[in-house]
Design a protein around this motif. Sequence first.
Motif, PDB file in Angstrom:
ATOM      1  N   ASN A 163       0.809  -1.222   0.000  1.00  0.00           N
ATOM      2  CA  ASN A 163       0.000   0.000   0.000  1.00  0.00           C
ATOM      3  C   ASN A 163       0.839   1.268   0.000  1.00  0.00           C
ATOM      4  O   ASN A 163       0.353   2.343  -0.356  1.00  0.00           O
ATOM      5  N   ILE A 164       2.095   1.168   0.466  1.00  0.00           N
ATOM      6  CA  ILE A 164       2.937   2.367   0.536  1.00  0.00           C
ATOM      7  C   ILE A 164       4.094   2.336  -0.451  1.00  0.00           C
ATOM      8  O   ILE A 164       4.837   3.310  -0.561  1.00  0.00           O
ATOM      9  N   LEU A 165       4.248   1.231  -1.182  1.00  0.00           N
ATOM     10  CA  LEU A 165       5.381   1.110  -2.089  1.00  0.00           C
ATOM     11  C   LEU A 165       5.123   1.835  -3.403  1.00  0.00           C
ATOM     12  O   LEU A 165       3.988   1.843  -3.905  1.00  0.00           O
ATOM     13  N   PRO A 166       6.146   2.455  -3.957  1.00  0.00           N
ATOM     14  CA  PRO A 166       5.997   3.000  -5.319  1.00  0.00           C
ATOM     15  C   PRO A 166       5.841   1.855  -6.303  1.00  0.00           C
ATOM     16  O   PRO A 166       6.242   0.721  -6.040  1.00  0.00           O
ATOM     17  N   SER A 167       5.267   2.130  -7.431  1.00  0.00           N
ATOM     18  CA  SER A 167       4.932   1.057  -8.380  1.00  0.00           C
ATOM     19  C   SER A 167       6.078   0.728  -9.339  1.00  0.00           C
ATOM     20  O   SER A 167       5.905  -0.105 -10.212  1.00  0.00           O
ATOM     21  N   ASP A 168       7.241   1.393  -9.189  1.00  0.00           N
ATOM     22  CA  ASP A 168       8.319   1.142 -10.150  1.00  0.00           C
ATOM     23  C   ASP A 168       8.920  -0.250  -9.943  1.00  0.00           C
ATOM     24  O   ASP A 168       9.047  -0.743  -8.820  1.00  0.00           O
ATOM     25  N   GLU A 169       9.311  -0.862 -11.035  1.00  0.00           N
ATOM     26  CA  GLU A 169       9.808  -2.232 -11.030  1.00  0.00           C
ATOM     27  C   GLU A 169      11.128  -2.353 -10.280  1.00  0.00           C
ATOM     28  O   GLU A 169      11.405  -3.381  -9.650  1.00  0.00           O
ATOM     29  N   ASP A 170      11.942  -1.304 -10.340  1.00  0.00           N
ATOM     30  CA  ASP A 170      13.262  -1.358  -9.712  1.00  0.00           C
ATOM     31  C   ASP A 170      13.149  -1.545  -8.205  1.00  0.00           C
ATOM     32  O   ASP A 170      13.879  -2.349  -7.616  1.00  0.00           O
ATOM     33  N   THR A 171      12.231  -0.815  -7.574  1.00  0.00           N
ATOM     34  CA  THR A 171      12.048  -0.947  -6.127  1.00  0.00           C
ATOM     35  C   THR A 171      11.598  -2.361  -5.763  1.00  0.00           C
ATOM     36  O   THR A 171      12.096  -2.952  -4.794  1.00  0.00           O
ATOM     37  N   LEU A 172      10.670  -2.916  -6.526  1.00  0.00           N
ATOM     38  CA  LEU A 172      10.195  -4.271  -6.256  1.00  0.00           C
ATOM     39  C   LEU A 172      11.326  -5.290  -6.397  1.00  0.00           C
ATOM     40  O   LEU A 172      11.453  -6.224  -5.596  1.00  0.00           O
ATOM     41  N   ASN A 173      12.181  -5.091  -7.402  1.00  0.00           N
ATOM     42  CA  ASN A 173      13.308  -6.007  -7.583  1.00  0.00           C
ATOM     43  C   ASN A 173      14.296  -5.900  -6.426  1.00  0.00           C
ATOM     44  O   ASN A 173      14.848  -6.914  -5.977  1.00  0.00           O
ATOM     45  N   GLN A 174      14.514  -4.671  -5.966  1.00  0.00           N
ATOM     46  CA  GLN A 174      15.420  -4.489  -4.836  1.00  0.00           C
ATOM     47  C   GLN A 174      14.883  -5.201  -3.591  1.00  0.00           C
ATOM     48  O   GLN A 174      15.640  -5.847  -2.844  1.00  0.00           O
ATOM     49  N   LEU A 175      13.582  -5.105  -3.346  1.00  0.00           N
ATOM     50  CA  LEU A 175      12.979  -5.757  -2.186  1.00  0.00           C
ATOM     51  C   LEU A 175      13.049  -7.274  -2.306  1.00  0.00           C
ATOM     52  O   LEU A 175      13.183  -7.989  -1.301  1.00  0.00           O
ATOM     53  N   LYS A 176      12.963  -7.789  -3.528  1.00  0.00           N
ATOM     54  CA  LYS A 176      13.097  -9.230  -3.741  1.00  0.00           C
ATOM     55  C   LYS A 176      14.539  -9.674  -3.479  1.00  0.00           C
ATOM     56  O   LYS A 176      14.777 -10.750  -2.907  1.00  0.00           O
ATOM     57  N   THR A 608       8.259   5.911   5.557  1.00  0.00           N
ATOM     58  CA  THR A 608       8.747   6.044   4.187  1.00  0.00           C
ATOM     59  C   THR A 608       9.812   7.115   4.035  1.00  0.00           C
ATOM     60  O   THR A 608      10.511   7.155   3.032  1.00  0.00           O
ATOM     61  N   GLY A 609       9.937   8.000   5.017  1.00  0.00           N
ATOM     62  CA  GLY A 609      10.893   9.094   4.924  1.00  0.00           C
ATOM     63  C   GLY A 609      10.403  10.229   4.055  1.00  0.00           C
ATOM     64  O   GLY A 609      11.103  11.224   3.855  1.00  0.00           O
ATOM     65  N   ARG A 610       9.179  10.120   3.533  1.00  0.00           N
ATOM     66  CA  ARG A 610       8.629  11.169   2.672  1.00  0.00           C
ATOM     67  C   ARG A 610       7.855  12.196   3.501  1.00  0.00           C
ATOM     68  O   ARG A 610       7.359  11.888   4.574  1.00  0.00           O
ATOM     69  N   LEU A 611       7.762  13.404   2.941  1.00  0.00           N
ATOM     70  CA  LEU A 611       6.953  14.428   3.607  1.00  0.00           C
ATOM     71  C   LEU A 611       5.479  14.083   3.456  1.00  0.00           C
ATOM     72  O   LEU A 611       5.047  13.585   2.420  1.00  0.00           O
ATOM     73  N   ARG A 612       4.732  14.343   4.497  1.00  0.00           N
ATOM     74  CA  ARG A 612       3.302  14.077   4.455  1.00  0.00           C
ATOM     75  C   ARG A 612       2.569  15.225   5.134  1.00  0.00           C
ATOM     76  O   ARG A 612       3.159  16.018   5.864  1.00  0.00           O
ATOM     77  N   THR A 613       1.280  15.305   4.882  1.00  0.00           N
ATOM     78  CA  THR A 613       0.448  16.343   5.485  1.00  0.00           C
ATOM     79  C   THR A 613      -0.262  15.787   6.711  1.00  0.00           C
ATOM     80  O   THR A 613      -0.885  14.731   6.644  1.00  0.00           O
ATOM     81  N   GLU A 614      -0.124  16.489   7.834  1.00  0.00           N
ATOM     82  CA  GLU A 614      -0.830  16.125   9.059  1.00  0.00           C
ATOM     83  C   GLU A 614      -1.892  17.175   9.343  1.00  0.00           C
ATOM     84  O   GLU A 614      -1.626  18.371   9.233  1.00  0.00           O
ATOM     85  N   GLU A 615      -3.070  16.725   9.704  1.00  0.00           N
ATOM     86  CA  GLU A 615      -4.175  17.653   9.960  1.00  0.00           C
ATOM     87  C   GLU A 615      -4.533  17.645  11.438  1.00  0.00           C
ATOM     88  O   GLU A 615      -4.633  16.599  12.054  1.00  0.00           O
TER      89      GLU A 615
END
Length: 888
Positions: A163-176, A608-615
């Motif tokens: 649910n939080i992973l980017p959809s790029d193939e490279d990231t999935l390969n790295q996780l594998k 994720t280390g990404r910036l996010r919006t908190e309300e």
Amino acid sequence: MSIDPQVIEQLKIKTDLSSYIQSRGIPLNKVGHNYKGFCPFHNETTPSFTVNPKDNLWQCFGCGIGGDVFSFVERFDKVGFSKAVQIVAKNQGSSLKEPPQQKEVQSQDSVRQIKLLNHVVKFYQQELVNDKRGLDYLKQRAITDKQSILDFGTGFCAGNLGNILPSDEDTLNQLKQIGLLNKNGHEMFYGCVVFPLTDFDGTVLGLYGRRVEEDQVSHLYLPGPRKGLMNWQAAKRSRNLIFVESIIDALTLYSHGFKNVIPVYGTNGFTNWHVELFKRYPIEQVFICFDNDDAGRSGAFSVRARIKEFKPTGKRVKVDIINLYCKDINEYFCKGHSADDFKDLLKSTSKKIPDEVIQPVKTERFYEITEHGFKISYGQREYEVKGISRQGTQLKATIKASSDLTGERFQITTLDFYSLRSREWFAKVLKDLFNERLEIVFEDLNRILTKIEQYEPPKEKASQIKRMTKAEREEALIFLQKKDLLNEILSDLEFLGFTGEETNKLTAYLVATSRKMEEPLSLLVQSRSAAGKSTLQDAVLNLLPDEDKIKYTRLTDQALFYKDENSLVHKVLAIEEAEGVGGSAYSIRALQSAKELTVATTSKDPATGRLRTEEYRVNGPLSIMMTTTAVDLDHEMETRFLSVSVDETQGMTEKIHNKQRESETLEGYLSKKRIEQARTKHHNAQRLLKPLVVINPYAPQLKFPSDNLRSRRDHKKYLGLIKTVAFLHQYQRPVKSYTQDGNSEKKFEYIEVTLDDIKTANKLASEVLGRSLDELTAPSRTLLGLIQNMVREAVKKQNKKETDLTIKRPFIFNRKMIRDYAKWSDWQVKTHITELEELGYIYSHIGSKGKEYIYELKLTDDKAPTEKIYLDLTDVTNLEGQKPYLVA
């Protein structure tokens, strides 16, 4: 010689233990899944030497020794561990390499893979809170200490990583490649409680998972050799360690106060990462507590043999093996054994045990909630925490530490408890204050962190609310059912010390009562300094329950945005001076109009280390009360309030003086004793008021001035005033119910406005809202009247007519003349005469001295425009006999 741990692991894997032992001249026969033979280490007539080919372990049930291929060679060839490894390697034709340094080991992995692994671990740590399966499993294993779970970096894999992973193939390969995903893209650790294994810099290099469902493979690691350690900091802070067979066992001991525990990864899981501990830190003594089975006993002997080679302090490490009477450490505590029981077990193992080993961290001695936080004590170490503030990813609090809170020696600071560096720094400070070991003090701070996370301010100050007795409830009901309820309120306020000002007192009381309604009113008390503005406000606030009011002297710009979400709902927010509102004026206006505040800020997602919006959200509705001496108020704010002005006449001043003198008499002193009883009656009456809907069936027949734009807001206040009068009389009205659209879920109860309610509201609105039609503020209007009287009296002395003032030689005056006549201060005269000048009621001229201002009164007729302006509202007598608007 130092040997690469990867080589050692590969040698273990490649060696067929049963074949190797037979190659050394020991015959073995297959019995079931295992091999059996005569033990080469003692004489026996019945074979008791067993080799388990699945685990690649050997065990002699006759002499009780066992281990892996290296421990066999150590005993068989009577050599040390390093030599045993060389012998096994030579047998396989392998060469031995020096192990790379820690940074070189890390450099073999992609930097991106390490970052990905660390982000995934943080996400799993969040999932432990979101999915109860992980904590439920730990609870079943008698692991419930939240701080210990946090210290071990515990997480849970619920299968939501996608649910939080980017959809790029490279990231999935790295996780594998890391081993977090399988070839199908599914999470390898699904359904596992997970624990990160780190290097000596805290970077996650490995991961261990423990299935919560027993019908699957129980233990999982990332593929490849084991990397990293769990709780390696124990060796940094203690010279005496406890080695256990699994991470679950380590967490069990840790949660029971034995912080100097380090796990290996199974009976063969003593890696070169563990060896590195003895090179880095001056370890003196080790206790080995493995499982009470053949593999555990064999593994314990093997680890003991390896540790005995080390001399980190110049002497060999003292090693003792602890024999359990049940399966493992976790089962030991699950069966009800205590920390003291385990301490006794340690004592029975070794004659000389350092205190830091057998003295687990003490539990809290006392815990007490205070008005602004809490006090807590561990042993003789006492802490007071207050000013707890949760802001995004920060958890700040002020903490005072002392061995005696009433003593002279203490340390106090404000910490972000979510900052490890801050906790470590303060622990070092307190170490000297308490003369205590660093890990003990650090553990205190970690446990205080848990307490702060669990801390909730007493709801509605519930701990301070006195429960109503039956007699008090009856008294409050009788009070609310009185036909002359409003006169009773005025009488009580007079008794409490606020004399006169009937309209202002009643208006203020109704505004405070309206806080319980969906459309509350707000009040602004505007008068000169020392006129009694705060006295009026405080007199009414004293009749409200403590849980329904909040009073501030000043608000900062963002103060209201970070209140607890429902901390203002149906409350009275009182501010002593409008000048103290400052930049928070916008917040107040938003609460009045939208009945909520929302603010969006950015922060970094720890997963994720990404910036996010908190309300952040703060809900209303609420009633607001303020006082002010200012003349020029923000129009946008002022129009949202009912405005009243304190009576500043000499007659009122004399009444106040009389009241003050009466309070000094015996009767006055005795009256003070009865004041608390009157306040309690009003507190209970206010608590009994129910949040009923108020319907005004006469509303369509009412009228209100519409000749200016401001009347749009004033008309709403007028209708609100009528409803509040009815709301206060709810125990004197029949309660009706209505089901909307035939839906029982939309059923609500309501009371109806009566003509008496409208009559009362009309009287108050004519005076209070009528003033809003006056372009002058009340003090300026009063000053104008005083100036007019002064001019008239002066003209009469000169035998002139008033109408001649602007025709012949005008009468001129200065501020000193006004001060002498009106008995006002220079600041008050200067403030309000400016308004009179700007609005054209007087003219100013420069005097002959070039500095002094002199004034001339503008008067065009005989009428003095100082009378109160009354609204032309609907005469209630015209409504009598008319049919009210009925609910359809």
